[in-house]
Design a protein around this motif. Structure first.
Motif, PDB file in Angstrom:
ATOM      1  N   PRO A  75      -2.417   9.591   2.995  1.00 33.87           N
ATOM      2  CA  PRO A  75      -1.987   8.218   3.638  1.00 33.87           C
ATOM      3  C   PRO A  75      -1.053   7.515   2.622  1.00 33.87           C
ATOM      4  O   PRO A  75      -1.166   6.071   2.641  1.00 33.87           O
ATOM      5  N   VAL A  76      -0.195   8.111   2.338  1.00 33.52           N
ATOM      6  CA  VAL A  76       1.076   7.564   1.328  1.00 33.52           C
ATOM      7  C   VAL A  76       2.177   8.173   1.853  1.00 33.52           C
ATOM      8  O   VAL A  76       2.435   9.469   2.091  1.00 33.52           O
ATOM      9  N   THR A  77       3.415   7.367   1.660  1.00 33.63           N
ATOM     10  CA  THR A  77       4.664   7.960   1.752  1.00 33.63           C
ATOM     11  C   THR A  77       5.112   8.069   0.344  1.00 33.63           C
ATOM     12  O   THR A  77       4.559   8.686  -0.521  1.00 33.63           O
ATOM     13  N   ALA A  78       6.147   7.241  -0.024  1.00 33.71           N
ATOM     14  CA  ALA A  78       6.651   7.229  -1.611  1.00 33.71           C
ATOM     15  C   ALA A  78       5.674   6.066  -2.140  1.00 33.71           C
ATOM     16  O   ALA A  78       5.067   5.257  -1.452  1.00 33.71           O
ATOM     17  N   ALA A  79       5.430   6.432  -3.414  1.00 36.26           N
ATOM     18  CA  ALA A  79       4.939   4.945  -4.022  1.00 36.26           C
ATOM     19  C   ALA A  79       5.736   3.714  -3.959  1.00 36.26           C
ATOM     20  O   ALA A  79       7.007   3.729  -3.701  1.00 36.26           O
ATOM     21  N   ALA A  80       4.976   2.733  -3.465  1.00 34.26           N
ATOM     22  CA  ALA A  80       5.747   1.584  -2.997  1.00 34.26           C
ATOM     23  C   ALA A  80       6.828   1.114  -3.873  1.00 34.26           C
ATOM     24  O   ALA A  80       7.797   0.709  -3.465  1.00 34.26           O
ATOM     25  N   THR A  81       6.405   0.864  -5.092  1.00 32.66           N
ATOM     26  CA  THR A  81       7.326   0.205  -6.027  1.00 32.66           C
ATOM     27  C   THR A  81       7.524   0.804  -7.368  1.00 32.66           C
ATOM     28  O   THR A  81       6.748   1.900  -7.541  1.00 32.66           O
ATOM     29  N   SER A  85       0.714  -1.105   0.144  1.00 28.58           N
ATOM     30  CA  SER A  85      -0.192  -0.124  -0.005  1.00 28.58           C
ATOM     31  C   SER A  85       1.076   1.411   0.077  1.00 28.58           C
ATOM     32  O   SER A  85       0.278   2.229  -0.334  1.00 28.58           O
ATOM     33  N   GLY A  86       2.050   1.252   0.200  1.00 26.85           N
ATOM     34  CA  GLY A  86       2.978   2.074   0.419  1.00 26.85           C
ATOM     35  C   GLY A  86       2.767   3.244   1.769  1.00 26.85           C
ATOM     36  O   GLY A  86       3.311   3.963   1.987  1.00 26.85           O
ATOM     37  N   ARG A  87       1.936   2.517   2.639  1.00 22.47           N
ATOM     38  CA  ARG A  87       1.505   3.123   3.775  1.00 22.47           C
ATOM     39  C   ARG A  87       2.682   2.984   4.965  1.00 22.47           C
ATOM     40  O   ARG A  87       3.352   1.834   4.780  1.00 22.47           O
ATOM     41  N   MET A  88       2.763   3.954   5.832  1.00 25.14           N
ATOM     42  CA  MET A  88       3.621   3.784   6.824  1.00 25.14           C
ATOM     43  C   MET A  88       3.184   2.939   8.043  1.00 25.14           C
ATOM     44  O   MET A  88       2.095   3.078   8.408  1.00 25.14           O
ATOM     45  N   PRO A  96      14.217   2.281  -6.712  1.00 29.15           N
ATOM     46  CA  PRO A  96      12.987   1.445  -7.010  1.00 29.15           C
ATOM     47  C   PRO A  96      12.940  -0.042  -7.574  1.00 29.15           C
ATOM     48  O   PRO A  96      12.209  -0.965  -7.068  1.00 29.15           O
ATOM     49  N   GLU A  97      14.142  -0.332  -8.070  1.00 24.75           N
ATOM     50  CA  GLU A  97      14.663  -1.653  -8.529  1.00 24.75           C
ATOM     51  C   GLU A  97      14.588  -2.760  -7.380  1.00 24.75           C
ATOM     52  O   GLU A  97      14.171  -3.705  -7.481  1.00 24.75           O
ATOM     53  N   GLN A  98      15.097  -2.240  -6.322  1.00 25.18           N
ATOM     54  CA  GLN A  98      15.288  -3.178  -5.071  1.00 25.18           C
ATOM     55  C   GLN A  98      13.745  -3.156  -4.461  1.00 25.18           C
ATOM     56  O   GLN A  98      13.651  -4.297  -4.198  1.00 25.18           O
ATOM     57  N   ALA A  99      13.274  -2.208  -4.443  1.00 24.33           N
ATOM     58  CA  ALA A  99      11.669  -2.257  -4.034  1.00 24.33           C
ATOM     59  C   ALA A  99      10.969  -3.394  -4.733  1.00 24.33           C
ATOM     60  O   ALA A  99      10.242  -4.231  -4.309  1.00 24.33           O
ATOM     61  N   GLN A 100      11.027  -3.296  -6.091  1.00 23.05           N
ATOM     62  CA  GLN A 100      10.403  -4.184  -7.177  1.00 23.05           C
ATOM     63  C   GLN A 100      10.804  -5.585  -6.661  1.00 23.05           C
ATOM     64  O   GLN A 100       9.847  -6.430  -6.735  1.00 23.05           O
ATOM     65  N   ARG A 101      12.094  -5.731  -6.908  1.00 27.61           N
ATOM     66  CA  ARG A 101      12.549  -6.997  -6.669  1.00 27.61           C
ATOM     67  C   ARG A 101      12.124  -7.955  -5.325  1.00 27.61           C
ATOM     68  O   ARG A 101      11.836  -8.963  -5.416  1.00 27.61           O
ATOM     69  N   ALA A 142       9.260  -2.967   4.236  1.00 26.00           N
ATOM     70  CA  ALA A 142      10.654  -2.307   3.800  1.00 26.00           C
ATOM     71  C   ALA A 142      10.687  -1.202   4.390  1.00 26.00           C
ATOM     72  O   ALA A 142       9.871  -0.286   4.683  1.00 26.00           O
ATOM     73  N   GLN A 143      12.030  -0.856   4.489  1.00 25.33           N
ATOM     74  CA  GLN A 143      12.705   0.531   5.028  1.00 25.33           C
ATOM     75  C   GLN A 143      13.647   0.825   4.082  1.00 25.33           C
ATOM     76  O   GLN A 143      14.563  -0.075   3.742  1.00 25.33           O
ATOM     77  N   GLY A 144      13.910   2.276   3.877  1.00 21.96           N
ATOM     78  CA  GLY A 144      15.280   2.653   3.252  1.00 21.96           C
ATOM     79  C   GLY A 144      14.901   4.070   2.571  1.00 21.96           C
ATOM     80  O   GLY A 144      13.600   4.603   2.526  1.00 21.96           O
ATOM     81  N   TYR A 145      16.067   4.635   2.190  1.00 19.30           N
ATOM     82  CA  TYR A 145      16.013   6.031   1.593  1.00 19.30           C
ATOM     83  C   TYR A 145      15.060   6.284   0.603  1.00 19.30           C
ATOM     84  O   TYR A 145      14.614   7.098   0.240  1.00 19.30           O
ATOM     85  N   HIS A 146      14.762   5.090  -0.154  1.00 17.54           N
ATOM     86  CA  HIS A 146      13.899   5.211  -1.556  1.00 17.54           C
ATOM     87  C   HIS A 146      12.364   5.391  -1.140  1.00 17.54           C
ATOM     88  O   HIS A 146      11.586   6.214  -1.582  1.00 17.54           O
ATOM     89  N   PHE A 147      12.014   5.253   0.283  1.00 13.28           N
ATOM     90  CA  PHE A 147      10.840   5.502   0.676  1.00 13.28           C
ATOM     91  C   PHE A 147      10.746   6.766   1.512  1.00 13.28           C
ATOM     92  O   PHE A 147      10.058   7.776   1.445  1.00 13.28           O
ATOM     93  N   ALA A 148      11.615   6.760   2.640  1.00 15.71           N
ATOM     94  CA  ALA A 148      11.803   8.154   3.308  1.00 15.71           C
ATOM     95  C   ALA A 148      13.185   7.874   4.121  1.00 15.71           C
ATOM     96  O   ALA A 148      13.503   6.762   4.426  1.00 15.71           O
ATOM     97  N   ARG A 149      13.766   9.149   4.474  1.00 16.77           N
ATOM     98  CA  ARG A 149      15.021   9.055   4.944  1.00 16.77           C
ATOM     99  C   ARG A 149      14.432   9.456   6.743  1.00 16.77           C
ATOM    100  O   ARG A 149      13.236   9.621   6.744  1.00 16.77           O
TER     101      ARG A 149
END
Ligand code: C2E
Ligand code: MG
Ligand code: MG
Ligand code: MG
Length: 284
Positions: free
Chosen positions: A278-284, A52-55, A242-247, A256-263
């Protein structure tokens, strides 16, 4: 020469060594004051649902607003805190602030607030006979439900645990969750997983960031399979692109957790994320 305060004519390397020791002693003294003066503060890094991309949770990460050196990351002072025993005071402070903050987000944002807060704990804290009572007191004072707190311990912390395992057992009986941080970086991961009372594994970012085919690239899938068999939750750490999130999502990772989503960010910045959408970054 050393007796005379490190004259430069003899054994000059002792000067450097004395300087380093003095520097760390000075940092220890400054840190003691920093705790009293409120110079330590906590940032929060979102942990997100890949669906969902939700926190879903946040990890509390301590920083030091040093009066002359700017903001120091934990790598610069946690080792000193551990050597001097100040980590007990630092850890109490982070735990209390993190629980207070999550309770406050819940009051303000209701179901949109993160479900849980993850707090890092050092071996030295778990060696305190009073650790379980300290955690229970913080939960009682802040009114946070125990299942909304996850204590993160590293494998090296866990190795040094010994009798302190009883703290983890007692805390889990209260409903507090335990996560094994940086999973896979130590020699004894599987033994620990077999023997330790944990609820969650955090796959170390070194495995996430290695995408080579073959053995190294196979680890995320292997760890996920293992976690499923023994019934543990898994979080993948250190997603930067994004590739890591997709994989990882394709492998079946849900969180998951990481700079791709949020620092890591201030509590106010988390507030703004919760208010915005109700979104952080797009999840994938
Ligand atoms: P950790 O518990 O594994 O926390 C994750 C670290 O990875 C954080 O560094 C975070 O900022 C960083 N990180 C997050 N996403 C990414 C990414 O995508 N790429 C990369 N390269 N790094 C990422 P930070 O805040 O510097 O903390 C470092 C370590 O210090 C923590 O590692 C934890 O072991 C320790 N630490 C932090 N706060 C505390 C605390 O309150 N108590 C104790 N005992 N240790 C703490
Ligand atoms: Mg951690
Ligand atoms: Mg970690
Ligand atoms: Mg780490």
């Amino acid at each position: 020469a050393a007796k005379h305060g490190g004259g430069s004519n003899c054994l000059p390397y002792t000067d450097g060594m004395a300087g380093a020791v003095a520097g760390s002693a000075a940092l220890g003294a400054q840190l003691r004051q920093a705790v009293d003066n409120g110079e330590l503060f906590v940032e929060y890094q979102p942990i997100v649902s890949l669906d969902s991309g939700r926190m879903t949770a946040v990890e509390a990460l301590v920083r030091w607003a040093h009066p002359t050196r700017g903001t120091l990351p934990p790598a610069e002072f946690i080792p000193v805190a551990e050597r001097t025993g100040l980590i007990v005071a630092v850890g109490d402070l982070v735990l209390r602030e993190a629980c207070r903050q999550l309770a406050s987000w819940s009051a303000e944002h209701g179901p949109l607030a993160p479900a849980a807060v993850n707090v890092n704990v050092s071996a030295r804290q778990l060696a305190e006979a009073s650790f379980t009572d300290r955690v229970a007191a913080v939960l009682a004072d802040t009114g946070l439900a125990p299942h909304r707190l996850t204590l993160e311990i590293t494998e090296s912390t866990a190795v040094a645990l010994g009798d302190a395992v009883t703290h983890l057992e007692a805390l889990r009986r209260m409903g507090v969750r335990v996560a094994l941080d940086d999973f896979g970086t130590d020699q004894s991961s599987l033994t620990l997983l077999q023997n330790l009372p944990v609820d969650e594994i955090k796959l170390d970012r070194s495995f996430v960031q290695r995408s080579a085919p073959g053995r190294a690239g196979a680890m995320p899938a292997a760890v996920l399979a293992l976690a499923r068999v023994v019934g543990l939750d898994v979080v993948a750490e250190g997603i930067e692109v994004p590739e890591q999130a997709q994989r990882l999502a394709a492998l079946g990772y849900r969180t998951a957790q990481g700079y791709h989503f949020a620092r890591p960010m201030s509590a106010d910045a988390v507030d703004r994320l919760l208010t915005a959408a109700p979104v952080t970054a797009a999840a994938t």
